[in-house]
Design a protein around this motif. Sequence first.
Motif, PDB file in Angstrom:
ATOM      1  N   SER A 165       0.831  -1.200   0.000  1.00 43.14           N
ATOM      2  CA  SER A 165       0.000   0.000   0.000  1.00 43.14           C
ATOM      3  C   SER A 165       0.872   1.259   0.000  1.00 43.14           C
ATOM      4  O   SER A 165       1.881   1.315   0.704  1.00 43.14           O
ATOM      5  CB  SER A 165      -0.913   0.000   1.228  1.00 43.14           C
ATOM      6  OG  SER A 165      -1.546   1.259   1.395  1.00 43.14           O
ATOM      7  N   PRO A 166       0.478   2.307  -0.753  1.00 44.11           N
ATOM      8  CA  PRO A 166       1.246   3.553  -0.726  1.00 44.11           C
ATOM      9  C   PRO A 166       0.909   4.432   0.479  1.00 44.11           C
ATOM     10  O   PRO A 166       1.611   5.413   0.724  1.00 44.11           O
ATOM     11  CB  PRO A 166       0.825   4.231  -2.032  1.00 44.11           C
ATOM     12  CG  PRO A 166      -0.560   3.738  -2.286  1.00 44.11           C
ATOM     13  CD  PRO A 166      -0.606   2.337  -1.752  1.00 44.11           C
ATOM     14  N   ALA A 167      -0.143   4.096   1.214  1.00 46.63           N
ATOM     15  CA  ALA A 167      -0.589   4.933   2.333  1.00 46.63           C
ATOM     16  C   ALA A 167      -0.010   4.449   3.654  1.00 46.63           C
ATOM     17  O   ALA A 167      -0.714   4.338   4.658  1.00 46.63           O
ATOM     18  CB  ALA A 167      -2.114   4.950   2.389  1.00 46.63           C
ATOM     19  N   VAL A 168       1.281   4.141   3.665  1.00 44.81           N
ATOM     20  CA  VAL A 168       1.950   3.661   4.874  1.00 44.81           C
ATOM     21  C   VAL A 168       3.067   4.639   5.213  1.00 44.81           C
ATOM     22  O   VAL A 168       3.847   5.036   4.337  1.00 44.81           O
ATOM     23  CB  VAL A 168       2.528   2.245   4.666  1.00 44.81           C
ATOM     24  CG1 VAL A 168       3.276   1.780   5.909  1.00 44.81           C
ATOM     25  CG2 VAL A 168       1.407   1.260   4.343  1.00 44.81           C
ATOM     26  N   LYS A 169       3.119   5.047   6.489  1.00 48.97           N
ATOM     27  CA  LYS A 169       4.139   6.003   6.913  1.00 48.97           C
ATOM     28  C   LYS A 169       5.537   5.455   6.652  1.00 48.97           C
ATOM     29  O   LYS A 169       5.752   4.239   6.557  1.00 48.97           O
ATOM     30  CB  LYS A 169       3.968   6.309   8.400  1.00 48.97           C
ATOM     31  CG  LYS A 169       2.700   7.107   8.730  1.00 48.97           C
ATOM     32  CD  LYS A 169       2.763   8.511   8.189  1.00 48.97           C
ATOM     33  CE  LYS A 169       1.537   9.328   8.617  1.00 48.97           C
ATOM     34  NZ  LYS A 169       1.501   9.566  10.062  1.00 48.97           N
ATOM     35  N   LEU A 170       6.495   6.358   6.589  1.00 50.58           N
ATOM     36  CA  LEU A 170       7.838   6.039   6.140  1.00 50.58           C
ATOM     37  C   LEU A 170       8.502   4.943   6.970  1.00 50.58           C
ATOM     38  O   LEU A 170       9.150   4.049   6.448  1.00 50.58           O
ATOM     39  CB  LEU A 170       8.692   7.309   6.150  1.00 50.58           C
ATOM     40  CG  LEU A 170       9.992   7.267   5.347  1.00 50.58           C
ATOM     41  CD1 LEU A 170       9.708   6.941   3.884  1.00 50.58           C
ATOM     42  CD2 LEU A 170      10.738   8.584   5.468  1.00 50.58           C
ATOM     43  N   TYR A 171       8.340   5.007   8.292  1.00 48.18           N
ATOM     44  CA  TYR A 171       9.045   4.062   9.163  1.00 48.18           C
ATOM     45  C   TYR A 171       8.117   2.974   9.715  1.00 48.18           C
ATOM     46  O   TYR A 171       8.500   2.248  10.612  1.00 48.18           O
ATOM     47  CB  TYR A 171       9.705   4.826  10.315  1.00 48.18           C
ATOM     48  CG  TYR A 171      10.757   5.803   9.827  1.00 48.18           C
ATOM     49  CD1 TYR A 171      11.981   5.341   9.361  1.00 48.18           C
ATOM     50  CD2 TYR A 171      10.501   7.171   9.797  1.00 48.18           C
ATOM     51  CE1 TYR A 171      12.952   6.233   8.892  1.00 48.18           C
ATOM     52  CE2 TYR A 171      11.455   8.064   9.332  1.00 48.18           C
ATOM     53  CZ  TYR A 171      12.679   7.591   8.885  1.00 48.18           C
ATOM     54  OH  TYR A 171      13.625   8.466   8.422  1.00 48.18           O
ATOM     55  N   ASP A 172       6.896   2.863   9.188  1.00 47.82           N
ATOM     56  CA  ASP A 172       5.978   1.812   9.602  1.00 47.82           C
ATOM     57  C   ASP A 172       6.192   0.563   8.754  1.00 47.82           C
ATOM     58  O   ASP A 172       6.831   0.608   7.688  1.00 47.82           O
ATOM     59  CB  ASP A 172       4.520   2.269   9.476  1.00 47.82           C
ATOM     60  CG  ASP A 172       4.161   3.315  10.510  1.00 47.82           C
ATOM     61  OD1 ASP A 172       4.946   3.482  11.474  1.00 47.82           O
ATOM     62  OD2 ASP A 172       3.114   3.979  10.360  1.00 47.82           O
ATOM     63  N   GLU A 173       5.636  -0.537   9.237  1.00 48.59           N
ATOM     64  CA  GLU A 173       5.727  -1.792   8.474  1.00 48.59           C
ATOM     65  C   GLU A 173       4.832  -1.729   7.252  1.00 48.59           C
ATOM     66  O   GLU A 173       3.758  -1.110   7.275  1.00 48.59           O
ATOM     67  CB  GLU A 173       5.319  -2.963   9.366  1.00 48.59           C
ATOM     68  CG  GLU A 173       5.488  -4.316   8.709  1.00 48.59           C
ATOM     69  CD  GLU A 173       5.038  -5.461   9.611  1.00 48.59           C
ATOM     70  OE1 GLU A 173       5.243  -6.626   9.225  1.00 48.59           O
ATOM     71  OE2 GLU A 173       4.488  -5.178  10.681  1.00 48.59           O
ATOM     72  N   THR A 174       5.253  -2.369   6.188  1.00 42.27           N
ATOM     73  CA  THR A 174       4.460  -2.374   4.962  1.00 42.27           C
ATOM     74  C   THR A 174       3.123  -3.072   5.189  1.00 42.27           C
ATOM     75  O   THR A 174       2.978  -3.915   6.075  1.00 42.27           O
ATOM     76  CB  THR A 174       5.208  -3.084   3.825  1.00 42.27           C
ATOM     77  OG1 THR A 174       5.474  -4.438   4.224  1.00 42.27           O
ATOM     78  CG2 THR A 174       6.505  -2.378   3.511  1.00 42.27           C
TER      79      THR A 174
END
Length: 502
Positions: free
Chosen positions: A73-82
């Motif tokens: 998903s493209p709506a995931v914060k930079l340092y969060d898990e995919t």
Amino acid sequence: MAWVLKMDEVIESGLVHDFDASLSGIGQELGAGAYSMSDVLALPIFKQEDSSLPQENETKHPPFQYVMCAATSPAVKLYDETLTYLNQGQSYEIRMLDNRKAGDIPEINGKLVKSIIRVVFHDRRLQYTEHQQLEGWKWNRPGDRLLDLDIPMSVGVIDIKTNPSQLNAVEFLWDPTKCTSAFIQVHCISTEFTPRKHGGEKGVPFRIQVDTFKQTENGEYTDHLHSASCQIKVFKPKGADRKQKTDREKMEKRTAHEKEKYQPSYDTTVLTECSPWPDTPTTFVNNSPTPAPTFTSAQHNTYSVPDSNSSSPNHQGDGTSQGSGDQLHPSATIQETQQWLLKHRFSTYTRLFSNFSGADLLKLTREDLVQICGPADGIRLYNALKSRSVRPRLTIYVCQEPLRSIQLERQDAAGNGDSSNGAIYVYHAIYLEEMAASEVTRKLALAFNIPLHQINQVYRQGPTGIHILVSDQMVQNFQDESCFLFTTIKAENGEGFHIILK
């Protein structure tokens, strides 16, 4: 002005001369033919810096890599898990890649390894109640599995096994030196494990986890090699594509500065290393040799309640009346607590509360039990722990006529020691949970130790002494806490007798 320019030229020529002299000094010390980079790196200062760098063999290098062919998903914060969206029942490829370097784990060269793929809960609260959640899903979807392997599409997998008691796992053998792809199908959707409160609930995330083992000396694949997992959400067919499109459109509307806070979407999902999935008796997978208690019995008995403290027990099947003496005591040991759970039809949760004493279990609040066991069994367990029973629908008091009643002698009020011939009428409380004549008959037989098969009919004495047959409608019109005297008369055919309520 000319003097200033001349001074600048003198200074510049002096600097050039000093720089050339310094270079000539280096040449004189090392010699034109002796200069080499290896000699420079051999200097003590470079040796010290080199020793502080991590050695190549010290860097952790995973032996395998698993890649799922589904976009993140493209709506995931930079340092969060995919986060990856999957469609229910659609086949997705997981490529099993050998990532070893030369000389790594040589004992598996030319041998097979075993991998177990699981779909598990991402939320820790749901992980704690995983067994109950999966059993509930099984009850609602009989015959289905949470995870399947698409065998015709899979490549390089051998000896595929699925355990009927583990609906969320598949296992197989594969050769790391050969091309291997396992195509999985996830049949559960994320909203199936969300409490239905307002409609349109946000689905819970799952995890796809792969654990790989090598063969031990005794031939069993129990020696752990590598584990990796990724976060997923499962939607109804085509739902994952719509969700991916929605996330992409939302990101396109954001500013360039906001987009920098989110990670890009990748065409494939690389599973990241994690701890191995616990496969011990303390987990919620049935490893016991005894048959697992079924979810069916727990569901059918959800609305059963403990019997009230009456002289006529309501549940003959239990063998004991559910009185206050049957309540779990705070001083109960772990073994006694387990026996109490089994006795009260909570066998499904004995493993979950395997380390709980009576005091531990009694400290749990109603909200705790509902969260752990679900709404139905949580409330039932809370009521059983607190000995809470449902108020009977009707209570009547019944006594035999004086000729057959228990005679209790009372002391004379004057205290002269003479016995009184007066009798006390001893009534029995009859609690009716069903407003039916058959229950009145059964409760009377239990209260007064009368064989049920010998009671032919139950009558109520009406005006002028007439006998009115007690029917369900008559029982429904009894006033609560009514008092009755009853007598028995022999039946006309000489077999059994009738009961007459007065």
